[in-house]
Design an enzyme around this catalytic site. Structure first.
Site, mmCIF file in Angstrom:
data_model
loop_
_atom_site.group_PDB
_atom_site.id
_atom_site.type_symbol
_atom_site.label_atom_id
_atom_site.label_comp_id
_atom_site.label_asym_id
_atom_site.label_seq_id
_atom_site.Cartn_x
_atom_site.Cartn_y
_atom_site.Cartn_z
ATOM 1 N N TYR A 61 -1.891 5.521 -4.368
ATOM 2 C CA TYR A 61 -2.889 6.583 -4.229
ATOM 3 C C TYR A 61 -2.335 7.757 -5.028
ATOM 4 C CZ TYR A 61 -5.628 4.361 -0.510
ATOM 5 O OH TYR A 61 -6.448 3.521 0.216
ATOM 6 N N THR B 217 -5.727 2.782 -6.858
ATOM 7 C CA THR B 217 -7.004 2.697 -6.142
ATOM 8 C C THR B 217 -7.845 3.915 -6.502
ATOM 9 O OG1 THR B 217 -6.015 1.400 -4.384
ATOM 10 C CG2 THR B 217 -8.061 2.550 -3.848
ATOM 11 N N SER C 106 0.830 -1.212 0.000
ATOM 12 C CA SER C 106 0.000 0.000 0.000
ATOM 13 C C SER C 106 0.858 1.254 0.000
ATOM 14 C CB SER C 106 -0.878 -0.005 1.250
ATOM 15 O OG SER C 106 -1.358 1.280 1.524
ATOM 16 N N HIS D 259 -13.544 -1.703 -1.406
ATOM 17 C CA HIS D 259 -12.632 -1.315 -0.324
ATOM 18 C C HIS D 259 -13.075 -1.962 1.006
ATOM 19 C CE1 HIS D 259 -9.405 1.911 -0.215
ATOM 20 N NE2 HIS D 259 -9.390 1.502 1.032
ATOM 21 N N LYS E 179 -8.231 -0.352 -9.077
ATOM 22 C CA LYS E 179 -8.879 -1.048 -7.948
ATOM 23 C C LYS E 179 -10.064 -0.216 -7.461
ATOM 24 C CE LYS E 179 -7.877 -2.783 -3.267
ATOM 25 N NZ LYS E 179 -8.343 -1.791 -2.298
HETATM 26 C C1 FNR Z 1 -7.666 -1.424 3.430
HETATM 27 N N1 FNR Z 1 -7.757 -1.347 2.043
HETATM 28 C C2 FNR Z 1 -6.863 -0.564 1.346
HETATM 29 N N2 FNR Z 1 -6.935 -0.498 -0.022
HETATM 30 C C3 FNR Z 1 -6.051 0.232 -0.711
HETATM 31 O O1 FNR Z 1 -6.149 0.276 -1.941
HETATM 32 N N3 FNR Z 1 -5.063 0.911 -0.067
HETATM 33 C C4 FNR Z 1 -4.918 0.894 1.286
HETATM 34 O O2 FNR Z 1 -4.018 1.503 1.837
HETATM 35 C C5 FNR Z 1 -5.859 0.147 2.031
HETATM 36 N N4 FNR Z 1 -5.790 0.104 3.388
HETATM 37 C C6 FNR Z 1 -6.668 -0.683 4.102
HETATM 38 C C7 FNR Z 1 -6.555 -0.753 5.491
HETATM 39 C C8 FNR Z 1 -7.384 -1.608 6.212
HETATM 40 C C9 FNR Z 1 -7.238 -1.703 7.707
HETATM 41 C C10 FNR Z 1 -8.358 -2.392 5.523
HETATM 42 C C11 FNR Z 1 -9.240 -3.361 6.269
HETATM 43 C C12 FNR Z 1 -8.495 -2.291 4.157
HETATM 44 C C13 FNR Z 1 -8.767 -2.145 1.306
HETATM 45 C C14 FNR Z 1 -8.209 -3.521 0.955
HETATM 46 O O3 FNR Z 1 -7.235 -3.446 -0.044
HETATM 47 C C15 FNR Z 1 -9.333 -4.434 0.413
HETATM 48 O O4 FNR Z 1 -9.989 -3.798 -0.639
HETATM 49 C C16 FNR Z 1 -10.334 -4.804 1.509
HETATM 50 O O5 FNR Z 1 -9.669 -5.141 2.688
HETATM 51 C C17 FNR Z 1 -11.231 -5.946 1.054
HETATM 52 O O6 FNR Z 1 -12.246 -6.204 1.975
HETATM 53 P P1 FNR Z 1 -12.178 -7.430 3.022
HETATM 54 O O7 FNR Z 1 -12.239 -8.688 2.243
HETATM 55 O O8 FNR Z 1 -10.896 -7.265 3.773
HETATM 56 O O9 FNR Z 1 -13.373 -7.226 3.905
#
Ligand code: FNR
Length: 371
Positions: free
Chosen positions: A136, A162, A112, A268, A244
């Site tokens: 990002y 993203t 990330s 997300h 994404k």
């Molecule tokens: C994320 N996600 C996320 N996505 C992204 O593109 N950049 C990021 O920095 C983050 N950071 C992040 C932190 C935390 C604590 C979570 C839980 C999620 C989203 C992640 O990539 C993904 O899309 C989700 O976690 C998918 O959902 P589930 O299956 O974890 O519920």
């Protein structure tokens, strides 16, 4: 008055409950909770239960093969580690520990932008193992450019942009807890030493950390990002670019028209737009538009190997694992992450055998039945 932290959350599963016992409440809430009323977060799971598997019999399943190809890369299974920032809030070694787990199991790791550690340090842990960088797009183009260049230099083989975060979703529990991991410096790994980012500061982070963190929060997202602006990012690199956060078939069409190399169907994890369509529900229409021309990945709600099977059957080429890995990380660091991945691999293998499928390529919608 009862505060949010006094109310025991409803746990999704045992893994989540164990993680709850390991980490500070604000950090747990940040990971586990979603946007608004959490309707999307719940829908992400419900969407999977709507589908049942209709197995085939007598098909010699003595050998099951999980390997597949994605963007010309050979993968040992259709699983990747989702980009999740601020992993130090779950475990002190954060992404360094989860990267080691991914390397040992040969699962590609998506770093990330908001990682606790730098992409260089994480690459070091990953060695030769496959890695992608999640970008990002920054309000400051110089920072976007620098992040992409660093990803190229450090062996990242794809850029995941993203696009569902032009602004941050409304996370009520975090607001109630007055908690922001970015403000606490937990997502600063990629910015701390970035020359383009440092050039924006009046004083270095070493001299004034608070001002540096505020600057990161100010520039991390680009609310004005659109397809025109994306072309500029496309020109920065020859690496494959995936978007994404695609949920609408019209956007899938635009992705094709704009020479995007892959899409990730995701909301997300229900952390952005509340009452937004579940990822799995969005998948079939998008697969219909894409017609296998570029790879489709899916996340948001994958909890078991059976979920992976259903996502592949509805048109995904691979899936990303999110929260379950962070719970594993919170519970037992590198080993915890490994155990979660191994469990999902095992469940996928067993589900394939019981459904009468030998390779992931054979999985298709004929194996599914909708209530
Ligand atoms: C994320 N996600 C996320 N996505 C992204 O593109 N950049 C990021 O920095 C983050 N950071 C992040 C932190 C935390 C604590 C979570 C839980 C999620 C989203 C992640 O990539 C993904 O899309 C989700 O976690 C998918 O959902 P589930 O299956 O974890 O519920």
């Amino acid at each position: 008055m009862i505060t949010a932290t006094e109310i025991l959350p409803k746990f999704e599963n045992l893994l989540e409950r164990k993680a709850y016992e390991k980490i500070r409440r604000e950090a747990f809430d940040y990971i586990a909770r979603g946007a608004g009323s959490e309707a999307t977060m719940q829908e992400n799971l419900r969407a999977f239960s709507k589908w049942k598997i209709r197995p085939r019999i007598l098909r010699n399943v003595s050998e099951i093969e999980l390997s597949c190809t994605l963007l010309n890369q050979q993968l040992s299974s259709p699983l990747l580690v989702a980009p999740i920032g601020v992993q130090r809030i779950a475990y002190p070694e954060g992404e360094l520990a989860s990267a080691r787990a991914a390397r040992q199991l040969d699962v590609p790791f998506v770093v990330s932008s908001a990682a606790s550690y730098s992409m260089e340090d994480i690459a070091n842990e990953l060695g030769d193992s496959s890695r992608w960088f999640q970008l990002y797009c920054s309000l400051e183009y110089s920072v976007t450019k620098s992040l992409v260049q660093r990803a190229e230099t450090n062996g990242y083989s794809a850029i995941v942009i993203t696009v569902d975060t032009p602004v941050l979703g409304i996370r009520e529990t975090d607001a109630h807890n007055q908690y922001s991991p970015l403000e606490e410096g937990e997502g600063f790994g990629n910015y701390m030493n970035d020359p383009a980012f440092r050039a924006l500061l009046e004083q270095s982070p070493e001299e004034d950390m608070n001002a540096a963190l505020q600057k990161q929060i100010e520039i991390i997202d680009q609310p004005s990002l659109d397809w025109e602006e994306l072309k500029k990012v496309r020109k920065l690199t020859n690496l494959p670019i995936l978007l994404k956060g695609v949920l609408h078939p019209e956007d899938a069409k635009l992705a094709l028209a704009n020479n995007i190399d892959g899409i990730i169907v995701s909301n997300h994890g229900g952390r952005q737009l509340d009452h937004c369509i579940a990822s799995l529900d969005a998948l079939p229409d998008i697969a219909h538009v894409i017609q296998k021309r570029i790879p489709i990945l899916l996340d948001s709600g994958i909890r078991t190997g059976v979920d992976v099977f259903k996502a592949l059957a509805l048109g995904a080429d691979a899936v990303l694992l999110g929260r379950p890995l962070i719970y594993g990380l919170a519970i037992n660091g590198e080993d915890g992450v490994k155990q979660v991945i191994q469990k999902i691999h095992h469940e996928l293998e067993i589900s394939m055998a019981l459904a009468g499928v030998r390779t992931v390529q054979e999985i298709n919608s004929n194996f599914l039945f909708k209530e």
